[in-house]
Write a protein that holds these residues in place. Structure first.
Motif, PDB file in Angstrom:
ATOM      1  N   ARG A 122       0.835  -1.208   0.000  1.00  0.00           N
ATOM      2  CA  ARG A 122       0.000   0.000   0.000  1.00  0.00           C
ATOM      3  C   ARG A 122       0.873   1.262   0.000  1.00  0.00           C
ATOM      4  NH1 ARG A 122      -5.284  -1.517   1.012  1.00  0.00           N
ATOM      5  NH2 ARG A 122      -5.556  -3.522   2.067  1.00  0.00           N
ATOM      6  N   ASN A 162      -2.259   3.185 -11.420  1.00  0.00           N
ATOM      7  CA  ASN A 162      -2.628   2.960 -10.024  1.00  0.00           C
ATOM      8  C   ASN A 162      -2.571   1.475  -9.689  1.00  0.00           C
ATOM      9  OD1 ASN A 162      -3.752   4.326  -7.525  1.00  0.00           O
ATOM     10  ND2 ASN A 162      -5.252   2.698  -7.789  1.00  0.00           N
ATOM     11  N   SER A 191      -3.990  -1.063  -6.357  1.00  0.00           N
ATOM     12  CA  SER A 191      -4.855  -1.021  -5.182  1.00  0.00           C
ATOM     13  C   SER A 191      -5.024  -2.419  -4.591  1.00  0.00           C
ATOM     14  CB  SER A 191      -6.234  -0.457  -5.555  1.00  0.00           C
ATOM     15  OG  SER A 191      -7.151  -0.613  -4.491  1.00  0.00           O
ATOM     16  N   GLU A 194      -7.603  -2.850  -2.320  1.00  0.00           N
ATOM     17  CA  GLU A 194      -8.899  -2.687  -1.660  1.00  0.00           C
ATOM     18  C   GLU A 194      -9.653  -4.002  -1.588  1.00  0.00           C
ATOM     19  OE1 GLU A 194     -13.067  -0.161  -2.259  1.00  0.00           O
ATOM     20  OE2 GLU A 194     -11.171   0.627  -3.012  1.00  0.00           O
ATOM     21  N   ASN A 244      -9.515   2.843 -10.212  1.00  0.00           N
ATOM     22  CA  ASN A 244      -8.529   2.890  -9.130  1.00  0.00           C
ATOM     23  C   ASN A 244      -8.804   1.875  -8.029  1.00  0.00           C
ATOM     24  OD1 ASN A 244      -6.887   4.867 -10.210  1.00  0.00           O
ATOM     25  ND2 ASN A 244      -7.834   6.541  -9.079  1.00  0.00           N
ATOM     26  N   LYS A 245     -10.021   1.324  -7.982  1.00  0.00           N
ATOM     27  CA  LYS A 245     -10.362   0.317  -6.980  1.00  0.00           C
ATOM     28  C   LYS A 245      -9.847  -1.061  -7.352  1.00  0.00           C
ATOM     29  CE  LYS A 245     -14.752   2.600  -5.689  1.00  0.00           C
ATOM     30  NZ  LYS A 245     -14.560   2.746  -4.234  1.00  0.00           N
TER      31      LYS A 245
END
Length: 454
Positions: A108, A236, A238, A240, A365-366
């Motif tokens: 992260r 990006n 991620s 998540e 971006n997720k």
């Protein structure tokens, strides 16, 4: 023969694990190519280390197994391309990697600031510098992390031209385009289009794009071409949707797609909006700047002192130049893991209004990883390479088709990206001088299409 020679050379260095034996091999061998005498590791070992990082230490066992199988089937390896396909197929197999919580926490951090100094990284994760360095080394090996840079070509006076190409000659097209030194990336696609290529063109020579397109069609190298120019770049990574307890991805495609459709629906405007073309002021740079950026491009965590030794300046000078380039947004560092269970990539093109860009970027971006650009040209919208968990690229296509296309929000085009067969390189430094700028011999490049396209 070229790759087989390198393989023999590499195997020799693998056998000679002792440091002094390796050094003896470097100076004592005879009949070796001149360019390999200085450093046997660079260029030769890197090629095979690249595949070993995906496959593991049994790479050669798997290669010989494939060759034996083809022999039993009375098949022959008739070209380097066929040999490379074996390597690509071996590397492309999905691999599940178990990531601990502290490794995900480190990921992260790297997603936000890939070039973060080790001391700062240690403070963020609450540990000592040696412990952080060991964790970083283990994570880099386990997840096959590479540290690149993404260059803002427009700052350097170049336009990033993107070509989506359908061809009846898939074996010939990439070899022709790659002879043009400004061709930076070529990806094999599986879907409506066959190739995705990136060619940098000086702003004042942008008319070359139409000439190249016509030449490719005239010589039968392309039956259909979509031509675009990038105006703003995105990248990006991620976690998540990553479950560190089970070391698996749980992307809730239904809710992700529903949320994206709702966000786009709320952004609809009654008047057709144009994509905002983000003009970028050029910066003043020289060849030394490019040499520094080239070395950072292949490892943005490389020490300034190492770069300084390579280009003939001090590490302090490299540090000042790098911070100036970062401040002026000439490039940005990027961390890219290749073994986190999300190695399938799709190329998605989304013609859309400018009001749709922000929500699209927010939802992309997720996802585990994506890289793309706002584009103009044959259409205006977004082009994105999207990384999804292994086996779920079809889920991405289904959601985008059901939620966006069939609901008439936007139109999309989908292709699967052959990541392992791609060609990638940086800018041609020998074509730049401070006095003349970018040397761009378009007549010669068009003659290449004419000569090798036949």
């Amino acid at each position: 023969v070229y790759r087989l020679y390198e393989q023999a050379e590499y195997l020799a260095t693998k056998l000679l694990d002792d440091k002094y034996e390796r050094e003896f091999w470097l100076v004592a061998r005879h009949g070796m190519r001149e360019e390999t005498k200085s450093d046997v590791i660079t260029g030769i070992s890197d090629f095979f280390d690249y595949y070993e990082s995906f496959v593991g230490q049994d790479l050669y066992k798997q290669i010989w197994s494939r060759l034996s199988e083809m022999t039993r089937l009375s098949l022959q390896i008739g070209s380097l391309r066929e040999y490379a396909r074996i390597l690509d197929a071996i590397a492309a197999r999905p691999v599940r990697v178990n990531l601990a919580r502290n490794e995900v926490a480190l990921f992260r951090i790297l997603a936000v600031k890939p070039d973060m100094p080790m001391s700062e990284m240690a403070r963020h994760i609450g540990t000592s510098i040696p412990t952080a360095a060991k964790l970083m080394q283990r994570l880099t090996q386990k997840a096959c992390v590479r540290f690149y840079t993404q260059t803002n070509d427009r700052k350097l006076g170049l336009q990033e031209c993107l070509f989506l190409i359908r061809t009846l000659r898939p074996d010939r097209l990439p070899s022709v385009l790659w002879r043009i030194p400004y061709c930076r990336d070529i990806y094999r696609l599986y879907g409506p289009m066959d190739y995705f290529a990136v060619v940098d063109v000086p702003e004042e020579r942008i008319s070359f794009v139409d000439k190249l397109e016509s030449a490719l069609v005239d010589h039968g190298l392309a039956s259909e071409i979509t031509t675009l120019v990038a105006t703003m770049d995105y990248s990006n990574m991620s976690f998540e949707y990553y479950d560190s307890n089970e070391s698996v991805w749980h992307i809730h495609w239904d809710s992700w797609g529903a949320g994206l459709a709702k966000a786009l629906g709320e952004k609809q405007v009654p008047v057709q909006a144009r994509i905002i073309q983000h003009g970028t002021e050029r910066v003043s740079f020289n060849k030394l700047d490019l040499q520094i950026m080239e070395r950072l491009h292949y490892n943005c965590r490389r020490s300034y002192s190492d770069i300084g030794k390579a280009v003939g300046v001090t590490g302090a000078y490299v540090s000042r130049k790098t911070h100036w380039l970062l401040k002026n947004k000439v490039f940005m560092p990027v961390a890219k893991p290749f073994k986190i269970g999300a190695e399938e990539y799709a190329l998605v093109t989304i013609p859309c209004e400018s009001a749709f860009v922000e929500p699209l970027v927010k939802f992309l971006n997720k996802l585990p990883a994506w890289r793309g650009a706002v584009v103009r040209g044959d259409f205006e919208g977004i082009l994105a390479q999207v990384g999804v968990p292994s086996g779920e690229v079809n889920q991405l296509f289904m959601v985008l088709d059901d939620r966006l296309v069939k609901s008439h929000l936007v139109n999309c085009s989908f292709n699967v990206v052959g990541m392992w067969s791609s060609l990638r390189r940086w800018l041609p430094l020998d074509h730049y001088s401070k006095r003349e700028g970018w040397k761009f011999d378009e007549d010669h490049y068009l003659s290449i299409v004419d000569r090798y396209g036949k």
